[in-house]
Design an enzyme around this catalytic site. Structure first.
Site, mmCIF file in Angstrom:
data_model
loop_
_atom_site.group_PDB
_atom_site.id
_atom_site.type_symbol
_atom_site.label_atom_id
_atom_site.label_comp_id
_atom_site.label_asym_id
_atom_site.label_seq_id
_atom_site.Cartn_x
_atom_site.Cartn_y
_atom_site.Cartn_z
ATOM 1 N N TRP A 19 -19.268 53.124 -24.517
ATOM 2 C CA TRP A 19 -19.475 52.828 -23.326
ATOM 3 C C TRP A 19 -18.041 52.803 -22.436
ATOM 4 O O TRP A 19 -18.152 52.929 -21.108
ATOM 5 C CB TRP A 19 -19.787 51.295 -23.304
ATOM 6 C CG TRP A 19 -19.699 50.430 -22.259
ATOM 7 C CD1 TRP A 19 -19.080 49.307 -21.745
ATOM 8 C CD2 TRP A 19 -20.492 50.534 -21.141
ATOM 9 N NE1 TRP A 19 -19.401 48.713 -20.738
ATOM 10 C CE2 TRP A 19 -20.600 49.460 -19.848
ATOM 11 C CE3 TRP A 19 -21.978 51.305 -21.100
ATOM 12 C CZ2 TRP A 19 -21.040 49.496 -18.923
ATOM 13 C CZ3 TRP A 19 -22.527 51.339 -19.705
ATOM 14 C CH2 TRP A 19 -22.203 50.506 -18.768
ATOM 15 N N GLU A 58 -26.301 53.014 -18.801
ATOM 16 C CA GLU A 58 -26.501 52.931 -20.403
ATOM 17 C C GLU A 58 -27.028 54.330 -20.647
ATOM 18 O O GLU A 58 -26.949 54.539 -21.786
ATOM 19 C CB GLU A 58 -27.278 51.511 -20.516
ATOM 20 C CG GLU A 58 -27.030 50.231 -20.424
ATOM 21 C CD GLU A 58 -25.786 49.895 -21.166
ATOM 22 O OE1 GLU A 58 -25.611 50.682 -22.137
ATOM 23 O OE2 GLU A 58 -25.169 48.881 -21.171
ATOM 24 N N TYR A 64 -14.261 43.835 -17.228
ATOM 25 C CA TYR A 64 -16.071 43.840 -17.548
ATOM 26 C C TYR A 64 -16.568 42.803 -18.675
ATOM 27 O O TYR A 64 -17.539 42.156 -18.038
ATOM 28 C CB TYR A 64 -16.267 45.337 -18.052
ATOM 29 C CG TYR A 64 -17.667 45.720 -18.397
ATOM 30 C CD1 TYR A 64 -18.505 45.659 -17.588
ATOM 31 C CD2 TYR A 64 -17.858 45.296 -19.988
ATOM 32 C CE1 TYR A 64 -19.948 45.706 -17.972
ATOM 33 C CE2 TYR A 64 -19.460 45.776 -20.090
ATOM 34 C CZ TYR A 64 -20.452 45.795 -19.213
ATOM 35 O OH TYR A 64 -21.650 46.156 -19.634
#
Length: 201
Positions: free
Chosen positions: A48, A40, A18
């Site tokens: 996250w 988000e 990522y």
């Protein structure tokens, strides 16, 4: 061996992928922006990485992040999603995603694209921050405060200034890669080559 950002846990291959392939790359595709906003907003109060691990489940649950399809989801869909162990089963966040899809479409109708609206906050050029150490990572900025305030005024949910700044980082509105990170300069050059002002106007 590549030097990467200090925040990255390099023991997690999916997290490394990522960072290396997505984080900070300028995005102007509305469906992709809706995906990032959805993820988000789901993250609020969580890490996250927790959301990143569930990304494929979110993609399936929310119709491939097709904003038009998500905007039409019903209370029946909400109940089904509450039984889906692949996502965060928080009713308020699930309903917020459907609401945000509807608000997202309203922005598209006003501006022509959500990307044009979003990128106008940085005058269509990524902000490049001087990141030398952990203490240099901003949590919010004046721009993320303004962006979040306007989103709230438009009816978006779970998108406060900190979450919005994380979205800005992820979607390339700001380049917060460490100065020593191998992705910093290539993304600067990539952004220069894009000419987002012409692309979006």
């Amino acid at each position: 061996m590549c030097t990467r950002c200090l925040w990255l846990d390099a023991s997690k291959p999916d997290y490394v992928a990522y960072h290396d392939e997505e984080w900070g790359v300028p995005i102007w595709n509305d469906n992709k922006l809706f995906e990032f906003i959805t993820l988000e907003s789901a993250q609020a109060g969580l890490s996250w990485y927790t959301i990143l691990k569930k990304r494929t489940h979110y993609r399936a649950a929310f119709k491939g992040f097709d904003v038009e399809a998500v905007a039409k989801m019903t209370e029946t869909d909400v109940e089904q999603l509450m039984d889906n162990p692949g996502i965060i089963r928080n009713r308020a966040k699930i309903k917020a995603t459907i609401n945000n899809a509807q608000r997202f479409i309203a922005v598209q109708q006003e501006y022509g694209s959500f990307a044009k609206y979003q990128w106008s906050y940085v005058d269509f050029e990524p902000i490049i921050n001087d990141i030398r150490g952990r203490e240099d990572y901003p949590a919010t900025t004046e721009i993320s405060e303004r962006f979040a305030k306007d989103l709230k005024k438009r009816g978006f949910k779970f998108l406060g200034p900190t979450t919005v700044y994380a979205h800005m980082q992820a979607s390339g509105m700001v380049n917060d890669h460490d100065n020593d990170c191998f992705r910093k300069n290539p993304l600067i050059e990539h952004a220069k080559s894009l000419d987002l002002r012409s692309l979006l106007n």
